[in-house]
Design a protein around this motif. Structure first.
Motif, short mmCIF file in Angstrom:
data_model
loop_
_atom_site.label_atom_id
_atom_site.label_comp_id
_atom_site.label_asym_id
_atom_site.label_seq_id
_atom_site.Cartn_x
_atom_site.Cartn_y
_atom_site.Cartn_z
N THR A 174 19.36 -2.42 -6.36
CA THR A 174 18.80 -1.29 -5.61
C THR A 174 17.55 -2.13 -4.27
OG1 THR A 174 16.66 -0.63 -6.55
CG2 THR A 174 19.37 0.54 -6.78
N GLY A 175 16.89 -3.01 -4.69
CA GLY A 175 15.77 -3.75 -3.53
C GLY A 175 14.75 -3.58 -4.70
N LEU A 176 15.49 -2.62 -5.70
CA LEU A 176 12.96 -2.50 -5.91
C LEU A 176 13.49 -3.07 -7.60
CD1 LEU A 176 11.26 0.07 -6.46
CD2 LEU A 176 12.21 1.28 -7.83
N ARG A 205 4.15 -2.12 -3.76
CA ARG A 205 3.49 -0.34 -3.66
C ARG A 205 2.01 -1.28 -4.20
NH1 ARG A 205 1.84 3.09 -6.69
NH2 ARG A 205 2.45 5.29 -7.03
N GLN A 206 1.36 0.40 -3.85
CA GLN A 206 0.11 0.13 -3.20
C GLN A 206 -0.66 -0.28 -5.19
OE1 GLN A 206 -1.17 4.13 -2.63
NE2 GLN A 206 -1.50 4.41 -4.65
N ASP A 207 -0.22 -0.27 -6.15
CA ASP A 207 -0.62 -0.47 -7.75
C ASP A 207 -0.68 -2.33 -8.12
OD1 ASP A 207 1.91 -0.78 -8.16
OD2 ASP A 207 2.01 0.91 -10.16
N GLY A 208 0.47 -2.53 -6.93
CA GLY A 208 0.85 -4.12 -7.40
C GLY A 208 2.80 -4.35 -8.42
N HIS A 209 2.65 -3.08 -8.41
CA HIS A 209 3.99 -3.89 -9.81
C HIS A 209 5.09 -3.54 -9.79
CE1 HIS A 209 0.48 -4.17 -13.27
NE2 HIS A 209 -0.30 -3.57 -12.26
N SER A 210 5.03 -3.16 -8.57
CA SER A 210 6.20 -2.89 -8.21
C SER A 210 6.47 -3.11 -6.46
CB SER A 210 7.14 -1.18 -8.07
OG SER A 210 6.20 -0.25 -7.74
N LEU A 211 7.80 -3.58 -6.09
CA LEU A 211 8.32 -3.21 -4.43
C LEU A 211 9.33 -3.40 -4.37
CD1 LEU A 211 9.94 -6.41 -4.57
CD2 LEU A 211 7.22 -7.74 -5.25
N ILE A 212 9.36 -3.03 -3.52
CA ILE A 212 11.01 -3.24 -2.25
C ILE A 212 10.89 -3.46 -1.22
CG2 ILE A 212 10.12 -0.82 -0.92
CD1 ILE A 212 13.16 -0.81 -2.52
N LEU A 213 12.51 -4.03 -1.31
CA LEU A 213 13.27 -5.59 -0.69
C LEU A 213 14.18 -5.18 -0.10
CD1 LEU A 213 13.65 -8.99 -2.55
CD2 LEU A 213 11.40 -8.38 -1.18
N GLY A 237 0.84 -0.89 -0.03
CA GLY A 237 -0.05 -0.42 0.05
C GLY A 237 0.28 1.33 -0.27
N TRP A 238 2.01 1.06 0.08
CA TRP A 238 2.68 2.90 -0.12
C TRP A 238 3.15 3.27 -1.19
CZ3 TRP A 238 7.10 2.86 -3.33
CH2 TRP A 238 7.37 1.36 -3.41
N SER A 239 3.51 4.82 -1.57
CA SER A 239 2.95 5.16 -2.42
C SER A 239 5.17 6.30 -2.30
CB SER A 239 2.46 6.11 -2.52
OG SER A 239 2.40 7.43 -4.07
#
Length: 529
Positions: free
Chosen positions: A176-178, A138-146, A109-111
């Protein structure tokens, strides 16, 4: 099973003839009779439930949500309402301290607004949590961060396929974890494989409770993907632990697909259309656009499937009557898809298969009539109206006229369904009690589609049209119009009783209307206390 008579109600059948009845008799989970006469004398030994004049509608269909992800969002960190970096860091740190050593810290859910408009780096997460693996979607489900620990646990740091991937972001320090698009699904799948069955059970019980509390009786889990999830749904339904009906879609081109299609169905668990992703999202700037993003002039997004792959998918669908649900957000992605679909449709003009296009957040005027000619179903998320600032930032005012064309699609006779994509997308609003909507509440979706919330305000619809997009239209999309979507003799006794009649109140009040009762298979599965 003994019968049940619901009386003293205002029953909107949504049957196409605007029939309204006051009584409904149910037996063995099916509707036996609807009437405006007193049926008590006819069915003397049945149980009687007096609805005291309340409005009754067919059970609402949440025709595009991510059931496991929505369930997870109720037991994991939810950043959707976190608006600044200090609150983000405090929430993540506090949540991590509740977990055992080496336990995964999951959130969504983050932006990037939280990070000053810049996408985060693993170092941003490391300084908050470094001793446990962290995955934040991310809130759109199309990216994430580790964080760095997560990269190590997943053995990604020295993985050549990751390092060479365009959807894994690198800098002078390496990954970068992204991650974007295909790697998002891969990473989440790897993490979920590590979770025990009890984790899923607890989460699914939570989401089932929320769904039926909001009058949802049938769900399209648009991308179940994993046979493990499907079998968990089946077990929990069999044990009576979850009540909602589920139509579960596989993910095309996934390594699990061949196993998934062999799974057996039950009356309350069916297999749905096969999901494919043509492009990405506005939020991650990966939706494929005809013109560049307003806030990133060198970027038009990305195409996740080649033209050849799209052709093969459509050919397989039309030739073999295999329904598909195709994710398309950008106008260029839509044009490319329709161009190819038209070519294949001319060879295999299959009018029986019910293929869906999901999202359609921007479409050129000339492509709408093509959409209709090709017999496609339009699947929209009215709650995306709540993120109009994002839409405006990504597209600018000039392109708003081509966004969220609900009314135009309906008026041109295109089968249109409404849903939410929960837990992805949209910025949710507060309820009267101060808590936040989850996103899949039909009252919220109807409210967003009938009021002047959207930048493209001419596309708002009537309340009746909105209700049809949550009931009879998705029943048709799911090949269930003979047993579902309207309240008629012989159909499943799935319906919702509302505290107020949404056809008779100010449309601005619709989101606050509460569900009094939800009935599935003639059984009262929720009643407001």
């Amino acid at each position: 099973m003994s019968g049940v008579l619901f009386k003293n109600a205002k029953i909107y059948t949504m049957d196409g003839n605007d029939n309204i009845f006051s009584s409904m008799y149910i037996e063995d989970g099916r509707i036996v009779e609807l009437s405006n006469q007193n049926l008590i004398e006819k069915y003397k030994d049945c149980k009687v439930i007096d609805l005291n004049g309340r409005a009754v509608f067919p059970g609402f269909v949440e025709s595009h949500m991510h059931l496991i992800e929505a369930a997870r969002s109720m037991v994991e960190m939810d950043f959707k309402n976190v608006k600044n970096r200090d609150d983000f860091e405090h929430a993540l740190y506090s949540f991590s301290k509740t977990k055992e050593p080496n336990a995964w810290i999951m959130g969504s859910g983050w932006s990037e607004i939280v990070f000053g408009g810049i996408m985060p780096h693993r170092f941003d997460i490391d300084k908050i949590v470094s001793d446990k693996p962290v995955c934040l979607i991310r809130q759109d489900g199309h990216s994430l961060i580790l964080n760095t620990k997560a990269l190590e646990v997943l053995n990604l740091r020295d993985n050549e396929s990751v390092i060479n991937s365009e959807t894994a972001v690198k800098d002078e320090f390496g990954l970068t974890g992204l991650f974007y698009e295909n790697w998002v699904f891969e990473i989440i799948g790897r993490i979920m494989d590590m979770m025990p069955d009890i984790y899923y059970e607890i989460a699914l019980l939570r989401v089932d409770s929320e769904l039926i509390k909001n009058g949802v009786t049938l769900v399209n889990d648009i991308m179940t993907q994993y046979p493990r999830y499907y079998n968990t749904f089946k077990r929990l339904q069999r044990e009576g632990k979850i009540k909602v009906r589920i139509i579960a879609g596989s993910l095309g081109n996934s390594k699990e697909y061949s196993e998934f299609i062999k799974l057996s169905e039950t009356e309350k668990l069916k297999k749905g259309p096969v999901k494919y992703f043509v492009d990405g999202s506005f939020g991650s700037r990966t939706a494929l656009l005809t013109e560049p993003y307003e806030d990133e002039p060198n970027n038009i997004g990305c195409q996740n499937l080649s033209d050849e792959e799209i052709y093969d998918i459509i050919e397989n669908s039309l030739k073999n009557s295999i329904p598909i649900a195709v994710h398309i957000i950008g106008d260029l992605a839509m044009k490319k898809f329709l161009d190819i679909y038209e070519r294949v449709y001319n060879i295999y003009p299959n009018k029986e298969v019910r293929n869906r296009v999901e999202h359609i957040q921007i479409i050129k005027e000339e492509d709408i009539d093509r959409f209709k000619r090709l017999n496609l179903i339009a699947s929209f998320q009215p709650i995306f109206n709540l993120e109009s600032n994002l839409t405006l930032t990504r597209l600018g005012f000039r392109r708003i006229k081509d966004t969220y064309r609900y009314r135009t699609f309906i008026e041109r006779g295109i089968t249109t369904i409404f849903n939410s994509d929960t837990p992805f997308g949209a910025e949710y609003v507060q309820k009267k009690d101060g808590t936040f909507f989850k996103g899949f509440e039909p009252m919220l979706g109807i409210y967003c589609s009938v009021n002047k919330l959207n930048l493209n305000i001419e596309e708002r619809v009537t309340v009746k049209q909105a209700v049809e997009c949550y009931t009879k239209n998705p029943a048709y999309a799911n090949y269930m119009e003979d047993v579902y979507g309207t309240l008629e003799k012989g159909k499943y006794a799935d319906f919702v009783v509302l505290e107020e009649d949404i056809f008779d109140i100010d449309t601005l009040k619709i989101k606050d209307v509460e569900v009094y009762m939800t009935v599935i298979d003639g059984e009262v599965v929720y009643q407001k206390q």
